[in-house]
Design an enzyme around this catalytic site. Structure first.
Site, PDB file in Angstrom:
ATOM      1  N   GLY A  35      33.305 -15.852 -16.122  1.00  0.00           N
ATOM      2  CA  GLY A  35      32.159 -16.750 -15.941  1.00  0.00           C
ATOM      3  C   GLY A  35      30.980 -16.417 -16.843  1.00  0.00           C
ATOM      4  O   GLY A  35      31.136 -16.037 -18.003  1.00  0.00           O
ATOM      5  N   TYR A  58      22.164 -18.002  -0.023  1.00  0.00           N
ATOM      6  CA  TYR A  58      22.185 -17.875  -1.485  1.00  0.00           C
ATOM      7  C   TYR A  58      20.779 -18.080  -2.062  1.00  0.00           C
ATOM      8  O   TYR A  58      20.319 -17.306  -2.906  1.00  0.00           O
ATOM      9  CB  TYR A  58      23.165 -18.910  -2.033  1.00  0.00           C
ATOM     10  CG  TYR A  58      23.373 -18.892  -3.523  1.00  0.00           C
ATOM     11  CD1 TYR A  58      24.128 -17.895  -4.132  1.00  0.00           C
ATOM     12  CD2 TYR A  58      22.825 -19.885  -4.342  1.00  0.00           C
ATOM     13  CE1 TYR A  58      24.340 -17.891  -5.506  1.00  0.00           C
ATOM     14  CE2 TYR A  58      23.028 -19.891  -5.704  1.00  0.00           C
ATOM     15  CZ  TYR A  58      23.788 -18.892  -6.282  1.00  0.00           C
ATOM     16  OH  TYR A  58      23.995 -18.890  -7.646  1.00  0.00           O
TER      17      TYR A  58
HETATM   18  P1  NDP Z   1      31.852 -16.414 -10.912  1.00  0.00           P
HETATM   19  O1  NDP Z   1      32.232 -16.630  -9.489  1.00  0.00           O
HETATM   20  O2  NDP Z   1      32.633 -17.051 -11.985  1.00  0.00           O
HETATM   21  O3  NDP Z   1      31.724 -14.841 -11.221  1.00  0.00           O
HETATM   22  C1  NDP Z   1      31.058 -13.995 -10.335  1.00  0.00           C
HETATM   23  C2  NDP Z   1      31.139 -12.597 -10.864  1.00  0.00           C
HETATM   24  O4  NDP Z   1      30.473 -11.718  -9.937  1.00  0.00           O
HETATM   25  C3  NDP Z   1      32.583 -12.095 -10.967  1.00  0.00           C
HETATM   26  O5  NDP Z   1      32.695 -11.271 -12.091  1.00  0.00           O
HETATM   27  C4  NDP Z   1      32.749 -11.287  -9.694  1.00  0.00           C
HETATM   28  O6  NDP Z   1      33.744 -10.273  -9.770  1.00  0.00           O
HETATM   29  C5  NDP Z   1      31.378 -10.658  -9.593  1.00  0.00           C
HETATM   30  N1  NDP Z   1      31.122 -10.146  -8.260  1.00  0.00           N
HETATM   31  C6  NDP Z   1      31.007 -10.831  -7.106  1.00  0.00           C
HETATM   32  N2  NDP Z   1      30.799  -9.996  -6.085  1.00  0.00           N
HETATM   33  C7  NDP Z   1      30.797  -8.743  -6.600  1.00  0.00           C
HETATM   34  C8  NDP Z   1      30.620  -7.459  -6.058  1.00  0.00           C
HETATM   35  N3  NDP Z   1      30.445  -7.250  -4.753  1.00  0.00           N
HETATM   36  N4  NDP Z   1      30.668  -6.402  -6.894  1.00  0.00           N
HETATM   37  C9  NDP Z   1      30.866  -6.573  -8.207  1.00  0.00           C
HETATM   38  N5  NDP Z   1      31.039  -7.763  -8.784  1.00  0.00           N
HETATM   39  C10 NDP Z   1      30.998  -8.833  -7.988  1.00  0.00           C
HETATM   40  O7  NDP Z   1      30.333 -16.899 -10.980  1.00  0.00           O
HETATM   41  P2  NDP Z   1      29.392 -17.331 -12.187  1.00  0.00           P
HETATM   42  O8  NDP Z   1      29.828 -16.726 -13.452  1.00  0.00           O
HETATM   43  O9  NDP Z   1      29.199 -18.762 -12.086  1.00  0.00           O
HETATM   44  O10 NDP Z   1      28.050 -16.645 -11.680  1.00  0.00           O
HETATM   45  C11 NDP Z   1      27.445 -15.530 -12.289  1.00  0.00           C
HETATM   46  C12 NDP Z   1      26.033 -15.423 -11.767  1.00  0.00           C
HETATM   47  O11 NDP Z   1      25.321 -16.625 -12.096  1.00  0.00           O
HETATM   48  C13 NDP Z   1      25.961 -15.294 -10.245  1.00  0.00           C
HETATM   49  O12 NDP Z   1      24.944 -14.398  -9.883  1.00  0.00           O
HETATM   50  C14 NDP Z   1      25.614 -16.705  -9.803  1.00  0.00           C
HETATM   51  O13 NDP Z   1      24.958 -16.715  -8.568  1.00  0.00           O
HETATM   52  C15 NDP Z   1      24.734 -17.169 -10.934  1.00  0.00           C
HETATM   53  N6  NDP Z   1      24.621 -18.609 -11.052  1.00  0.00           N
HETATM   54  C16 NDP Z   1      25.733 -19.396 -11.275  1.00  0.00           C
HETATM   55  C17 NDP Z   1      25.595 -20.771 -11.367  1.00  0.00           C
HETATM   56  C18 NDP Z   1      26.746 -21.685 -11.606  1.00  0.00           C
HETATM   57  O14 NDP Z   1      26.567 -22.919 -11.514  1.00  0.00           O
HETATM   58  N7  NDP Z   1      27.921 -21.214 -11.967  1.00  0.00           N
HETATM   59  C19 NDP Z   1      24.271 -21.411 -11.222  1.00  0.00           C
HETATM   60  C20 NDP Z   1      23.196 -20.493 -10.998  1.00  0.00           C
HETATM   61  C21 NDP Z   1      23.378 -19.153 -10.917  1.00  0.00           C
HETATM   62  P3  NDP Z   1      35.275 -10.571  -9.311  1.00  0.00           P
HETATM   63  O15 NDP Z   1      35.930 -11.246 -10.455  1.00  0.00           O
HETATM   64  O16 NDP Z   1      35.823  -9.229  -9.039  1.00  0.00           O
HETATM   65  O17 NDP Z   1      35.183 -11.448  -8.100  1.00  0.00           O
END
Ligand code: NDP
Length: 234
Positions: A13, A140
């Site tokens: 992501g 969130y």
């Molecule tokens: P994804 O769900 O694609 O990726 C989330 C990432 O966070 C993954 O790498 C996941 O790891 C990691 N993660 C989650 N929980 C943990 C944990 N407990 N410890 C370590 N790593 C963790 O999400 P996005 O790429 O879309 O989101 C990235 C950031 O951007 C987030 O903070 C999200 O809230 C923010 N965001 C996203 C938006 C969107 O529309 N996509 C909009 C606004 C903000 P694993 O692969 O192991 O699960």
């Protein structure tokens, strides 16, 4: 310019796009991953940000591999959507534990090295939901709003030591996380944007890359929207 960078949740992501953009700019980039395998082209450290000991060990491993972290991109995040009235407390607390406290844990581990170096960049991936709010996302939104307060307070605490702290607030971005947003909700979000489309992880990465660069040396305590015009003014 080659700094030691750590991107949490950098295995997919937005985090992965950020990690690749900074590596392309010449930085040494480590990513944390929680499950599966890290991307082959990046240095991966297994770490669950809800586990303080794992965070401390990961930051130490990164320091040994590429030097103390100079740029932190705190990106790991989750959603557990539902209306507040029927939300289990665990769904609220796990989102706060990951999105807010996870960022706090990592920041606490990397700040001592930045203080020593008298230079650092702290970048927190928040969300436009943190300021605009969204139905079904009280947990969130609360976690993401708190990240903005965290960044602004750290900017004040650490500014005299030449460490900047900023938040980046994406709107709707095409990743796994956004896959659950469909139908009327997606139509509504798109209609609120000026550009009438979702954003890409690379478009968020470009902004993070700027905030991590020397060009942003007088930018701190900011919350930078990357929303295609959605949520403007919130
Ligand atoms: P994804 O769900 O694609 O990726 C989330 C990432 O966070 C993954 O790498 C996941 O790891 C990691 N993660 C989650 N929980 C943990 C944990 N407990 N410890 C370590 N790593 C963790 O999400 P996005 O790429 O879309 O989101 C990235 C950031 O951007 C987030 O903070 C999200 O809230 C923010 N965001 C996203 C938006 C969107 O529309 N996509 C909009 C606004 C903000 P694993 O692969 O192991 O699960």
């Amino acid at each position: 310019m080659s700094r030691s960078v750590l991107v949490t949740g950098g295995n997919r992501g937005i985090g992965l796009a950020v990690a690749r953009a900074l590596a392309e700019a010449g930085d040494k980039v480590a990513v944390t991953y929680r499950s599966g395998e890290p991307p082959a082209d990046l240095f991966g450290v297994r770490c669950d940000v809800t586990d303080s000991a794992a965070v401390a060990a990961a930051v130490e491993e990164v320091a040994v591999q590429q030097g103390p972290v100079e740029v932190l991109v705190s990106n790991a995040g989750i959603t557990r959507d539902g209306l507040l009235l029927s939300m289990a407390e665990e769904d609220f607390s796990s989102v706060i534990d990951t999105n807010l406290l996870g960022a706090v844990r990592v920041a606490q581990q990397v700040i001592p090295g930045m203080l020593k170096a008298r230079w650092g960049r702290l970048i927190f991936i928040s969300s436009t939901t943190g300021t605009a709010g969204a139905p079904g996302q009280t947990n969130y939104a609360a976690s993401k709003a708190a990240l903005i307060g965290l960044a602004r307070s750290l900017a004040k605490e650490l500014g005299p030591r030449n460490i900047t702290a900023n938040a980046v607030s994406p709107g709707i971005i095409a990743t796994d996380m956004a896959e659950g947003v469909t139908g009327n909700r997606m139509d509504q979000l798109l209609s609120e944007t000026s550009l009438k489309r979702v954003g890409t992880p690379e478009e968020v990465a470009a902004v993070v890359r700027f905030l991590a660069s020397d060009g942003s040396s007088y930018v701190t305590g900011a919350n930078v929207p990357v929303t295609g015009g959605g949520g403007v003014g919130c």
